[in-house]
Design a protein around this motif. Structure first.
Motif, PDB file in Angstrom:
ATOM      1  N   MET A   5     -36.627 -27.297 -11.104  1.00 28.32           N
ATOM      2  CA  MET A   5     -36.299 -27.013 -12.487  1.00 28.32           C
ATOM      3  C   MET A   5     -37.244 -25.937 -13.009  1.00 28.32           C
ATOM      4  O   MET A   5     -38.453 -26.053 -12.898  1.00 28.32           O
ATOM      5  N   ALA A   6     -36.686 -24.880 -13.528  1.00 25.06           N
ATOM      6  CA  ALA A   6     -37.479 -23.792 -14.104  1.00 25.06           C
ATOM      7  C   ALA A   6     -37.990 -24.251 -15.467  1.00 25.06           C
ATOM      8  O   ALA A   6     -37.260 -24.271 -16.449  1.00 25.06           O
ATOM      9  N   ALA A   7     -39.247 -24.648 -15.518  1.00 23.28           N
ATOM     10  CA  ALA A   7     -39.827 -25.195 -16.748  1.00 23.28           C
ATOM     11  C   ALA A   7     -40.147 -24.077 -17.727  1.00 23.28           C
ATOM     12  O   ALA A   7     -40.530 -22.975 -17.337  1.00 23.28           O
ATOM     13  N   ARG A   8     -39.950 -24.385 -19.006  1.00 30.46           N
ATOM     14  CA  ARG A   8     -40.294 -23.426 -20.055  1.00 30.46           C
ATOM     15  C   ARG A   8     -41.662 -23.785 -20.588  1.00 30.46           C
ATOM     16  O   ARG A   8     -42.001 -24.936 -20.612  1.00 30.46           O
ATOM     17  N   PRO A   9     -42.445 -22.876 -21.036  1.00 33.20           N
ATOM     18  CA  PRO A   9     -42.183 -21.442 -21.092  1.00 33.20           C
ATOM     19  C   PRO A   9     -42.259 -20.794 -19.722  1.00 33.20           C
ATOM     20  O   PRO A   9     -43.001 -21.233 -18.842  1.00 33.20           O
ATOM     21  N   TRP A  10     -41.476 -19.745 -19.553  1.00 29.33           N
ATOM     22  CA  TRP A  10     -41.410 -19.050 -18.275  1.00 29.33           C
ATOM     23  C   TRP A  10     -42.608 -18.137 -18.068  1.00 29.33           C
ATOM     24  O   TRP A  10     -42.924 -17.778 -16.939  1.00 29.33           O
ATOM     25  N   LEU A  11     -43.238 -17.728 -19.153  1.00 34.81           N
ATOM     26  CA  LEU A  11     -44.372 -16.810 -19.094  1.00 34.81           C
ATOM     27  C   LEU A  11     -45.531 -17.373 -19.903  1.00 34.81           C
ATOM     28  O   LEU A  11     -45.340 -18.243 -20.742  1.00 34.81           O
ATOM     29  N   THR A  12     -46.698 -16.827 -19.687  1.00 36.43           N
ATOM     30  CA  THR A  12     -47.860 -17.149 -20.505  1.00 36.43           C
ATOM     31  C   THR A  12     -48.268 -15.886 -21.262  1.00 36.43           C
ATOM     32  O   THR A  12     -47.914 -14.775 -20.853  1.00 36.43           O
ATOM     33  N   PRO A  13     -49.028 -16.030 -22.337  1.00 34.18           N
ATOM     34  CA  PRO A  13     -49.530 -14.838 -23.021  1.00 34.18           C
ATOM     35  C   PRO A  13     -50.350 -13.932 -22.092  1.00 34.18           C
ATOM     36  O   PRO A  13     -50.305 -12.708 -22.223  1.00 34.18           O
ATOM     37  N   ALA A  14     -51.040 -14.515 -21.132  1.00 35.33           N
ATOM     38  CA  ALA A  14     -51.815 -13.717 -20.174  1.00 35.33           C
ATOM     39  C   ALA A  14     -50.900 -12.843 -19.321  1.00 35.33           C
ATOM     40  O   ALA A  14     -51.258 -11.708 -18.982  1.00 35.33           O
ATOM     41  N   ASP A  15     -49.718 -13.343 -18.967  1.00 35.53           N
ATOM     42  CA  ASP A  15     -48.755 -12.546 -18.193  1.00 35.53           C
ATOM     43  C   ASP A  15     -48.319 -11.313 -18.972  1.00 35.53           C
ATOM     44  O   ASP A  15     -48.230 -10.213 -18.421  1.00 35.53           O
ATOM     45  N   ARG A  59     -49.941  -9.851 -21.478  1.00 36.49           N
ATOM     46  CA  ARG A  59     -51.093  -8.940 -21.613  1.00 36.49           C
ATOM     47  C   ARG A  59     -51.334  -8.154 -20.331  1.00 36.49           C
ATOM     48  O   ARG A  59     -51.649  -6.967 -20.363  1.00 36.49           O
ATOM     49  N   GLN A  60     -51.205  -8.816 -19.197  1.00 32.32           N
ATOM     50  CA  GLN A  60     -51.440  -8.153 -17.915  1.00 32.32           C
ATOM     51  C   GLN A  60     -50.392  -7.073 -17.660  1.00 32.32           C
ATOM     52  O   GLN A  60     -50.705  -6.015 -17.122  1.00 32.32           O
ATOM     53  N   TYR A  61     -49.151  -7.320 -18.059  1.00 32.99           N
ATOM     54  CA  TYR A  61     -48.077  -6.354 -17.823  1.00 32.99           C
ATOM     55  C   TYR A  61     -48.150  -5.169 -18.779  1.00 32.99           C
ATOM     56  O   TYR A  61     -47.923  -4.029 -18.384  1.00 32.99           O
ATOM     57  N   SER A  62     -48.460  -5.427 -20.034  1.00 34.77           N
ATOM     58  CA  SER A  62     -48.369  -4.405 -21.067  1.00 34.77           C
ATOM     59  C   SER A  62     -49.487  -3.375 -20.963  1.00 34.77           C
ATOM     60  O   SER A  62     -50.624  -3.692 -20.642  1.00 34.77           O
ATOM     61  N   GLU A  63     -49.121  -2.121 -21.274  1.00 35.06           N
ATOM     62  CA  GLU A  63     -50.101  -1.040 -21.340  1.00 35.06           C
ATOM     63  C   GLU A  63     -50.398  -0.658 -22.786  1.00 35.06           C
ATOM     64  O   GLU A  63     -51.169   0.252 -23.036  1.00 35.06           O
ATOM     65  N   VAL A  64     -49.769  -1.351 -23.729  1.00 41.27           N
ATOM     66  CA  VAL A  64     -49.939  -1.065 -25.147  1.00 41.27           C
ATOM     67  C   VAL A  64     -51.148  -1.845 -25.668  1.00 41.27           C
ATOM     68  O   VAL A  64     -51.152  -3.081 -25.617  1.00 41.27           O
ATOM     69  N   PRO A  65     -52.184  -1.149 -26.151  1.00 48.04           N
ATOM     70  CA  PRO A  65     -53.384  -1.849 -26.619  1.00 48.04           C
ATOM     71  C   PRO A  65     -53.113  -2.852 -27.738  1.00 48.04           C
ATOM     72  O   PRO A  65     -53.742  -3.908 -27.793  1.00 48.04           O
ATOM     73  N   ALA A  66     -52.176  -2.546 -28.625  1.00 46.44           N
ATOM     74  CA  ALA A  66     -51.869  -3.464 -29.725  1.00 46.44           C
ATOM     75  C   ALA A  66     -51.257  -4.764 -29.214  1.00 46.44           C
ATOM     76  O   ALA A  66     -51.510  -5.838 -29.768  1.00 46.44           O
ATOM     77  N   VAL A  67     -50.467  -4.688 -28.151  1.00 46.90           N
ATOM     78  CA  VAL A  67     -49.871  -5.894 -27.567  1.00 46.90           C
ATOM     79  C   VAL A  67     -50.941  -6.681 -26.829  1.00 46.90           C
ATOM     80  O   VAL A  67     -50.984  -7.913 -26.901  1.00 46.90           O
ATOM     81  N   GLN A  68     -51.825  -6.000 -26.136  1.00 44.26           N
ATOM     82  CA  GLN A  68     -52.897  -6.675 -25.404  1.00 44.26           C
ATOM     83  C   GLN A  68     -53.860  -7.403 -26.345  1.00 44.26           C
ATOM     84  O   GLN A  68     -54.430  -8.423 -25.973  1.00 44.26           O
TER      85      GLN A  68
END
Length: 127
Positions: A1-11, A13-22
């Protein structure tokens, strides 16, 4: 079962290159992630509860959407900037991404479950 949430805030932040999102707070990124998951569930009519692991394409779509929602919330709708110095002025426009430009259909169309309208599903074929 794919449990929610599927992502974490750390995921996100790690993906984004936008400083405001990080620099966005965990509580706000959690809301952005929930919005992304809900959009995917509504688009595909699929909660992914019957799958043991979440497919990579769905996870990628959730990551793109969560970053999009975070970036949209941070930008605040400001798209045009104009400044004037003595006899010199300039106008700069920031490039805003739209939901359509994310091309989520390519990632999610394989997981769409067709819902019958009014309880009837009709399949028509050529004779």
């Amino acid at each position: 079962m794919a449990a929610r949430p599927w992502l974490t805030p750390a995921d996100v932040r790690q993906y984004s290159e936008v400083p405001a999102v990080q620099g966005r707070a965990d509580s706000r990124l959690t809301v952005d992630i929930a919005r992304a998951e809900q959009y995917i569930i509504a688009y595909t009519h699929n909660s992914f509860a019957d799958m043991e692991d979440l497919p990579d394409a769905v996870r990628t779509a959730a990551l793109l959407l969560a970053e999009f929602y975070a970036q949209s919330a941070v930008s605040g709708g400001q798209t045009l900037k104009s400044e004037t110095f003595d006899d010199y002025s300039y106008t700069a426009e920031t490039a805003e991404i739209s939901l359509a430009s994310l091309d989520l259909a390519a990632l999610l169309d394989d997981f769409v479950q067709v819902q019958p309208k009014c309880g009837v599903t009709m399949r028509v074929r050529r004779l």
